[in-house]
Write an enzyme that holds these catalytic residues in place. Structure first.
Site, PDB file in Angstrom:
ATOM      1  CG  HIS A   1      -1.841  -1.136   1.343  1.00 37.72           C
ATOM      2  ND1 HIS A   1      -2.903  -1.307   0.506  1.00 37.72           N
ATOM      3  CD2 HIS A   1      -1.869  -2.186   2.206  1.00 37.72           C
ATOM      4  CE1 HIS A   1      -3.571  -2.400   0.850  1.00 37.72           C
ATOM      5  NE2 HIS A   1      -2.951  -2.953   1.875  1.00 37.72           N
TER       6      HIS A   1
HETATM    7  C1  BDR Z   1      -2.922   1.567   5.135  1.00 29.72           C
HETATM    8  O1  BDR Z   1      -3.273   1.322   6.499  1.00 29.72           O
HETATM    9  C2  BDR Z   1      -2.139   0.957   7.222  1.00 29.72           C
HETATM   10  O2  BDR Z   1      -2.400  -0.153   8.020  1.00 29.72           O
HETATM   11  C3  BDR Z   1      -1.039   0.714   6.241  1.00 29.72           C
HETATM   12  O3  BDR Z   1       0.203   1.112   6.790  1.00 29.72           O
HETATM   13  C4  BDR Z   1      -1.420   1.560   5.063  1.00 29.72           C
HETATM   14  O4  BDR Z   1      -0.940   2.870   5.209  1.00 29.72           O
HETATM   15  C5  BDR Z   1      -3.617   0.547   4.264  1.00 29.72           C
HETATM   16  O5  BDR Z   1      -5.013   0.643   4.433  1.00 29.72           O
END
Ligand code: BDR
Ligand code: CA
Length: 308
Positions: free
Chosen positions: A238
């Site tokens: 992500h």
């Molecule tokens: C996002 O949420 C966090 O848990 C991760 O680091 C990322 O930034 C994904 O939904």
């Protein structure tokens, strides 16, 4: 590549994929990383700051780490230990850092750097947007001093915390909406694209096999994060997707559209309300990143990690 590097602040909540994002960002020759700022998110602020310090030490950089908000602007904190472990790094046992965080708060560091860079500063925000919300509230002229914010957050379709909301936006919807309304040029890498920005288990093994401490760290924080339900093909990166978009936009496809954040609804808290084509014809305020060339993305991730 242009001669001039992009001055960048990385605002993050490490966090496994934040760690992968930091590892990659510090090898992008396009960036002049001015600071890392931390926020309460995946784990509490003391832990995200501690993790940012120990990760930047593995990277081998002296870039300052500035702690920011220890809670969302108007709400109680929400954490994600079920994804990132109680310490935010799956308990992999990185050594304690030698350096300490700066005494300057994240929002003040953002403002100072925005002034110093004379309108050229870009921010890659891969955690809840609390630090930016506070910075915008504190400094009325900040928006005109920031060139662009690349956000990992939201989803035009669906969510990973609720059916409507992605984690970073769900945690602090008021801050996120302040950013959406700020007038700053925004690029949004939400779940629509980040679930397609995956590495396969074999690709992660290739990076581990590079035999560097940084490659081992990348592997350790990535391999256990295969979200088998949402992304059966591998581990979605992500936060790295936002970093790579900021440096290599030609790997991605984006669409101009209007986006705000739902702050009032109970069922819809943190939904990134996205208008790409409705009759409302709202004026576009974001570049919404929706797709990428997965093979070229994976190749770039491997190439950057091979630079360690
Ligand atoms: C996002 O949420 C966090 O848990 C991760 O680091 C990322 O930034 C994904 O939904
Ligand atoms: Ca994050």
């Amino acid at each position: 590549m242009s001669e001039k590097k992009i001055p960048v602040i990385i605002d993050c909540d490490p966090g496994c994929d934040d760690t992968a994002a930091l590892l990659l960002a510090f090898r992008c020759p396009e960036f002049d990383i001015r600071a890392v700022t931390t926020v309460s998110g995946n784990v509490s602020l003391d832990k995200t700051t501690y993790n940012a310090l120990r990760v930047t030490e593995v990277i081998g950089t002296d870039v300052p780490v500035h702690a920011g908000a220890d809670r969302p602007m108007f709400r109680e904190p929400v954490y994600a230990p079920h994804v990132h472990g109680e310490d935010g790094l799956l308990g992999i046992g990185l050594p304690a850092p030698k350096k300490t965080a700066s005494s300057v708060h994240a929002w003040d560091a953002i403002y100072r750097e925005a002034e110093a860079q004379k309108g050229e500063l870009e921010i890659i925000a891969v955690g809840p947007l609390t630090n930016l919300g506070i910075a915008l509230a504190k400094y009325g002229d900040l928006a005109e001093k920031i060139k662009r914010i690349v956000i990992m957050g939201g989803a035009a379709q669906g969510g990973n915390v609720t059916p409507c909301a992605e984690f970073n936006i769900y945690v602090d919807p008021e801050a996120a909406d302040l950013v959406m309304k700020s007038g700053i040029p925004l690029c949004v890498c939400g779940l629509d694209v980040t679930l397609k920005a995956y590495l396969t288990a074999a690709e992660i093994r290739e990076i581990k096999a590079m035999g560097t401490p940084q490659g081992s760290l990348f592997g350790a924080v990535t391999e256990q994060n295969c979200e088998k339900v949402f992304c059966p093909a591998g581990a979605p990166l992500h936060d790295p997707a936002a970093v790579l978009f900021a440096a290599y936009p030609d790997l991605f496809t984006a669409q101009r559209c209007w986006m705000r954040v739902e702050t009032a609804g109970e069922l819809t808290r943190g939904k990134t309300v996205t208008d790409c084509w409705s009759d409302a014809q709202k004026e576009a305020n974001v570049d919404l990143v929706l797709d990428l060339d997965r093979e070229r993305f994976a190749a770039k991730v491997k190439a950057l990690m091979a630079e360690y």
